[in-house]
Write an enzyme that holds these catalytic residues in place. Structure first.
Site, PDB file in Angstrom:
ATOM      1  N   TYR A   1      -3.111 -13.888  -0.298  1.00  0.00           N
ATOM      2  CA  TYR A   1      -2.031 -14.156   0.422  1.00  0.00           C
ATOM      3  C   TYR A   1      -2.598 -14.645   1.638  1.00  0.00           C
ATOM      4  O   TYR A   1      -3.275 -13.730   2.911  1.00  0.00           O
ATOM      5  CB  TYR A   1      -1.472 -12.983   1.106  1.00  0.00           C
ATOM      6  CG  TYR A   1       0.058 -12.624  -0.488  1.00  0.00           C
ATOM      7  CD1 TYR A   1       1.135 -14.000  -0.741  1.00  0.00           C
ATOM      8  CD2 TYR A   1       0.226 -11.391  -1.029  1.00  0.00           C
ATOM      9  CE1 TYR A   1       2.097 -13.701  -1.521  1.00  0.00           C
ATOM     10  CE2 TYR A   1       1.310 -11.475  -1.638  1.00  0.00           C
ATOM     11  CZ  TYR A   1       2.182 -12.178  -2.042  1.00  0.00           C
ATOM     12  OH  TYR A   1       2.730 -11.738  -2.651  1.00  0.00           O
TER      13      TYR A   1
ATOM     14  N   LYS B   1       0.520  21.938   2.648  1.00  0.00           N
ATOM     15  CA  LYS B   1       1.921  20.695   3.208  1.00  0.00           C
ATOM     16  C   LYS B   1       1.558  19.185   2.771  1.00  0.00           C
ATOM     17  O   LYS B   1      -0.109  19.483   2.115  1.00  0.00           O
ATOM     18  CB  LYS B   1       2.156  20.942   4.233  1.00  0.00           C
ATOM     19  CG  LYS B   1       0.958  20.261   5.346  1.00  0.00           C
ATOM     20  CD  LYS B   1       0.914  20.097   7.125  1.00  0.00           C
ATOM     21  CE  LYS B   1      -0.440  19.561   7.756  1.00  0.00           C
ATOM     22  NZ  LYS B   1      -0.688  20.153   8.791  1.00  0.00           N
TER      23      LYS B   1
END
Ligand SMILES: *Cc1c(COP(=O)(O)O)cnc(C)c1O
Length: 374
Positions: free
Chosen positions: A266, A35
């Site tokens: 930032y 998965k």
């Protein structure tokens, strides 16, 4: 054109991990969980390796993944683990997938569709043995088993359950869950057809919980080279160790010198304490290199650890290379994997960002170009 950032998947490591899981599983069959695009390793390519190694079945979350495996030519049983809704029933029957039922909503429709095609569709029941997420409670099983008997186009292939925390031995959950499951197996085994399989063991159950291996095991993370407790396997009794199959590499985009006392990036979350040399890497959270690694992560450059400084931004990350001689534009940066003598694992990255190796592999694997070796 080659991208600067890439994930490298080592097929030999995947094959090795199948062998390690097989030895741990003894006589039990091996279902490979593929998965989440094989935990970021690429579902089809990875399933090819596992199929060559002779795994007995595949596990995916949703029907669409099972259809992709069938369309790529895989013939092994494919269990659809996350349940079935009416919309997916037709595809499940048509592609001969094995649904794991979490309720009885689709039983009649599954049987009707199979009957129409003259087929008998194998189905599993998911039991909630104490995981508390999905499935039938132990006391509901008899009723559902009775219902199934009324549908001749369905065949009970097995009953499975899942652990809430088989990776955490300090957590009393798993032993109670295991005991609930064991009692159910004991009670039902004799009343069901001989081929009906019972299983509960994920990687944690397989490696850490004695008595958790029944007819089949369902490792996921272990096949990709990681122990579910974040350890190195020394707590297991096995001598052969799993090998991480994924590396993540990039290249230095720019090297620049900045003064001391200079805030970076930032939010100015980092200020240099000395004149510093900073390497700029062309990756960020859009590539799965989590913003949580801001001022916490490390990368390998010229065989040395370079700390991430400032915020990881969308597609740029800064690392401090003041103490590493000779770093230049184009140098290889290893975000995960080995360089020289040193190594960064998915567990290391998970520790820095407050997560688990599974998430690191899914993020990096699914958001970058992959290259396969061996
Ligand atoms: C994901 C999953 C597994 C594999 O779990 P790991 O901890 O990665 O080994 C096994 N069984 C089910 C039902 C799952 O959803």
């Amino acid at each position: 054109m080659n991208s600067l950032n890439k994930v490298i998947v080592d097929r030999a490591a995947l094959a090795h991990n199948v062998a390690v899981c097989r030895r741990a599983a003894g006589e039990a069959e091996l279902l490979a969980m593929v998965k989440a695009d094989a935990y970021g390793h690429g579902m089809i390519e990875t399933a090819r390796v596992f199929s060559r190694q002779g795994v007995d079945a595949f596990g995916v979350a949703e029907a669409v993944e099972g259809v992709q495996l069938r369309q790529a030519g895989f013939t092994e049983p494919i269990l659809i683990m996350a349940g079935v809704i009416p919309d997916t029933v037709a595809a499940i029957v048509e592609y001969n997938l094995t649904p794991v039922l979490v309720d009885d909503l689709t039983i009649a429709q599954l049987s009707f569709c199979s009957g129409k095609l003259g087929q008998v569709t194998p189905v599993y029941l998911k039991m909630d043995a104490g995981m508390g997420r999905q499935g039938f409670l132990p006391e509901e099983l008899d009723r559902v088993l009775g219902t199934l008997e009324n549908f001749s186009s369905l065949r009970l292939a097995g009953i499975l359950a899942h652990f809430p925390g088989a990776d955490d031995l300090a957590n009393p959950g798993p032993p109670v869950v295991l005991e609930t499951f064991r009692q159910t197996v004991e009670r039902l085994r004799a009343t069901l057809a001989p081929g009906v399989r019972f299983h509960i063991a994920n990687s944690g159950g397989l490696f850490y919980l004695p008595g958790a291996v029944f007819d089949m095991v369902r490792p996921g993370i272990a096949l990709y080279g990681y122990y579910p407790d974040g350890g190195d396997g020394s707590r297991t009794s096995l001598t052969d160790r799993l090998r991480p199959a994924m590396q993540y590499r990039s290249r230095v985009l720019q090297v620049r010198d900045v003064p001391g006392g200079y805030p970076l990036g930032y939010g100015h979350t980092f200020t240099t304490s000395r004149p510093s040399r900073i390497a700029v890497l062309p990756l960020g959270y859009e590539d799965g290199y989590s913003r949580g690694l801001s001022n916490r992560g490390k990368v390998l450059l010229r065989g040395c650890f370079a700390p991430v400084v400032g915020r990881v931004s969308m597609n740029l990350t800064l690392v401090d290379v003041t103490d590493i001689a000779g770093v230049q534009t184009g140098d290889q940066a290893v975000l995960m994997g080995t360089q020289g003598e040193k190594c960064i694992t998915a567990d290391d990255i998970a520790g820095w960002m407050g997560s688990i190796s599974n998430e690191v592999l899914c993020l990096l694997g699914s958001l970058n170009n992959r290259e396969y070796i061996n």
